[in-house]
Motif scaffolding. Structure first.
Motif, PDB file in Angstrom:
ATOM      1  N   ASP A 175      35.094 -38.845  98.245  1.00 48.96           N
ATOM      2  CA  ASP A 175      34.048 -39.961  97.507  1.00 48.96           C
ATOM      3  C   ASP A 175      33.167 -40.332  98.603  1.00 48.96           C
ATOM      4  N   LEU A 176      31.870 -40.267  98.660  1.00 51.00           N
ATOM      5  CA  LEU A 176      31.119 -40.720  99.592  1.00 51.00           C
ATOM      6  C   LEU A 176      31.018 -42.333  99.566  1.00 51.00           C
ATOM      7  N   ALA A 177      31.496 -42.989  98.480  1.00 53.81           N
ATOM      8  CA  ALA A 177      31.198 -44.279  98.440  1.00 53.81           C
ATOM      9  C   ALA A 177      32.448 -45.012  99.151  1.00 53.81           C
ATOM     10  N   GLN A 178      33.542 -44.175  99.126  1.00 56.59           N
ATOM     11  CA  GLN A 178      34.694 -44.631 100.146  1.00 56.59           C
ATOM     12  C   GLN A 178      34.266 -44.819 101.646  1.00 56.59           C
ATOM     13  N   LEU A 179      33.466 -43.776 101.978  1.00 60.33           N
ATOM     14  CA  LEU A 179      32.907 -43.729 103.439  1.00 60.33           C
ATOM     15  C   LEU A 179      31.794 -44.757 103.533  1.00 60.33           C
ATOM     16  N   ALA A 180      30.919 -44.958 102.635  1.00 59.60           N
ATOM     17  CA  ALA A 180      29.970 -46.101 102.881  1.00 59.60           C
ATOM     18  C   ALA A 180      30.716 -47.564 102.871  1.00 59.60           C
ATOM     19  N   TRP A 181      31.583 -47.782 101.899  1.00 58.36           N
ATOM     20  CA  TRP A 181      32.586 -49.151 101.956  1.00 58.36           C
ATOM     21  C   TRP A 181      33.220 -49.416 103.464  1.00 58.36           C
ATOM     22  N   GLY A 182      33.663 -48.163 103.909  1.00 60.88           N
ATOM     23  CA  GLY A 182      34.804 -48.254 105.094  1.00 60.88           C
ATOM     24  C   GLY A 182      33.726 -48.710 106.114  1.00 60.88           C
ATOM     25  N   LEU A 183      32.508 -47.786 106.266  1.00 62.22           N
ATOM     26  CA  LEU A 183      31.518 -48.275 107.194  1.00 62.22           C
ATOM     27  C   LEU A 183      31.019 -49.640 107.279  1.00 62.22           C
ATOM     28  N   ALA A 184      30.789 -50.260 106.119  1.00 66.68           N
ATOM     29  CA  ALA A 184      30.190 -51.589 105.838  1.00 66.68           C
ATOM     30  C   ALA A 184      31.390 -52.736 106.308  1.00 66.68           C
ATOM     31  N   TYR A 185      32.721 -52.118 105.959  1.00 66.95           N
ATOM     32  CA  TYR A 185      33.717 -52.939 106.322  1.00 66.95           C
ATOM     33  C   TYR A 185      33.978 -53.067 107.978  1.00 66.95           C
ATOM     34  N   LEU A 186      33.571 -51.719 108.741  1.00 64.54           N
ATOM     35  CA  LEU A 186      33.770 -51.511 110.240  1.00 64.54           C
ATOM     36  C   LEU A 186      32.466 -52.600 110.597  1.00 64.54           C
ATOM     37  N   GLY A 187      31.298 -52.408 109.853  1.00 61.15           N
ATOM     38  CA  GLY A 187      30.015 -53.384 110.494  1.00 61.15           C
ATOM     39  C   GLY A 187      30.511 -54.611 110.601  1.00 61.15           C
ATOM     40  N   VAL A 188      31.255 -55.219 109.462  1.00 67.27           N
ATOM     41  CA  VAL A 188      31.451 -56.562 109.275  1.00 67.27           C
ATOM     42  C   VAL A 188      32.225 -56.943 110.352  1.00 67.27           C
ATOM     43  N   LEU A 189      33.592 -56.303 110.844  1.00 70.48           N
ATOM     44  CA  LEU A 189      34.204 -56.339 111.618  1.00 70.48           C
ATOM     45  C   LEU A 189      33.659 -56.343 112.978  1.00 70.48           C
ATOM     46  N   THR A 190      32.910 -55.514 113.300  1.00 69.27           N
ATOM     47  CA  THR A 190      32.154 -55.264 114.580  1.00 69.27           C
ATOM     48  C   THR A 190      31.292 -56.563 114.898  1.00 69.27           C
ATOM     49  N   VAL A 191      30.495 -56.990 113.897  1.00 73.55           N
ATOM     50  CA  VAL A 191      29.784 -58.144 114.063  1.00 73.55           C
ATOM     51  C   VAL A 191      30.785 -59.320 114.411  1.00 73.55           C
ATOM     52  N   ALA A 192      31.699 -59.531 113.720  1.00 75.53           N
ATOM     53  CA  ALA A 192      32.700 -60.600 113.989  1.00 75.53           C
ATOM     54  C   ALA A 192      33.259 -60.633 115.367  1.00 75.53           C
ATOM     55  N   ALA A 193      33.792 -59.174 115.711  1.00 73.69           N
ATOM     56  CA  ALA A 193      34.284 -59.289 117.145  1.00 73.69           C
ATOM     57  C   ALA A 193      33.206 -59.322 118.226  1.00 73.69           C
ATOM     58  N   THR A 194      32.070 -58.656 117.988  1.00 72.10           N
ATOM     59  CA  THR A 194      30.946 -59.034 119.078  1.00 72.10           C
ATOM     60  C   THR A 194      30.693 -60.496 119.405  1.00 72.10           C
ATOM     61  N   LEU A 195      30.567 -60.973 117.975  1.00 73.13           N
ATOM     62  CA  LEU A 195      30.276 -62.564 118.236  1.00 73.13           C
ATOM     63  C   LEU A 195      31.127 -63.485 118.942  1.00 73.13           C
ATOM     64  N   ALA A 196      32.468 -63.029 118.724  1.00 78.13           N
ATOM     65  CA  ALA A 196      33.709 -64.096 119.319  1.00 78.13           C
ATOM     66  C   ALA A 196      33.722 -63.373 120.651  1.00 78.13           C
ATOM     67  N   PHE A 197      33.417 -62.229 121.117  1.00 72.07           N
ATOM     68  CA  PHE A 197      33.482 -61.664 122.478  1.00 72.07           C
ATOM     69  C   PHE A 197      32.256 -62.402 123.201  1.00 72.07           C
ATOM     70  N   TYR A 198      31.236 -62.389 122.590  1.00 72.24           N
ATOM     71  CA  TYR A 198      29.904 -62.927 123.391  1.00 72.24           C
ATOM     72  C   TYR A 198      30.268 -64.515 123.607  1.00 72.24           C
TER      73      TYR A 198
END
Length: 244
Positions: free
Chosen positions: A215-238
């Protein structure tokens, strides 16, 4: 070579000098997946896939299938945690040498992506000795996405926590999420399971492994979740680098 590429190469060299992490990438998949495969009793298993499909298989095939994303996630999470702790001094020297903070952040996230890819490839390679998924490419993608998500959790844990509590968070957090809440052999999942990092990528992997379709929706939601975590990790690292 760009500065980001140079920093990534130096980070990879530093990673190789940590024998524990290199050994984990090679030994842990064979140990964890191998033990679960050997411990699986003969018998039938009924898997309840996200989306409503029910698949009948055997326990010796079900066990390696859903422990493979868990193993890759565990390895990537620990690697993310240790990267943040071991690289703190080196990152400071790079900034003093003229690197911009965003270049250092990009190099560390790039190295984490490489580690997640290696952990996923090794884990799937071990799994193939006991179970062959119906759609191998999609299964590998679901495993890699699970590893990246927990890699970002590891980065956040490495910034916010000391090493020991961070290891406990990654170890027990990934086990509880992927082995308990997302277990496809359970007849129902708690409502909380939908909000945990492993929900969408593991659903993608299990559907690819046993139903042969995704189900491509599962891929889309997984990528969205990854995007949120990546932004949070990047801001914290920065922010950590700016404070340092």
């Amino acid at each position: 070579m760009t500065r980001v590429g140079t920093a990534l190469r130096l980070g990879a060299r530093e990673f190789r000098r940590t024998p524990l992490l290199v050994a984990l990438l090679v030994v842990a998949p064979a140990y964890v997946i191998g033990v679960f495969t050997l411990a699986a009793p003969d018998g039938r298993a009924v898997l309840h896939l996200v989306g409503g499909d029910t698949v009948r298989t055997t326990l010796p095939e079900a066990f390696p299938a859903f422990t493979t994303p868990m193993t890759a996630a565990l390895l990537a999470g620990i690697a993310g945690l240790f990267l943040m702790h071991s690289a703190a001094d080196a990152d400071g020297r790079l900034v003093v040498a003229g690197y911009r903070s965003r270049q250092v952040v990009l190099s560390r996230l790039g190295l984490l992506a490489v580690v997640a890819a290696v952990a996923s490839a090794v884990s799937v390679g071990v799994m193939l000795t006991a179970f062959e998924p119906s759609a191998l490419g999609w299964f590998l993608l679901g495993t890699g996405l699970t590893a990246l998500l927990y890699g970002m959790v590891g980065v956040l844990a490495g910034i916010l926590l000391d090493k020991l509590p961070g290891v406990y968070l990654i170890l027990f957090g990934s086990m509880i999420d992927l082995f308990v809440f997302q277990n496809p052999m359970a007849t129902s999942r708690p409502d909380l399971a939908t909000y945990l990092p492993g929900h969408f990528p593991l659903a993608l992997a299990m559907n690819a492994g046993f139903a042969g379709s995704v189900d491509l929706a599962q891929l889309a939601w997984g990528l969205a979740y990854l995007g949120v975590l990546t932004v949070a990790a990047t801001l914290a690292f920065y922010r950590q680098m700016r404070v340092a």
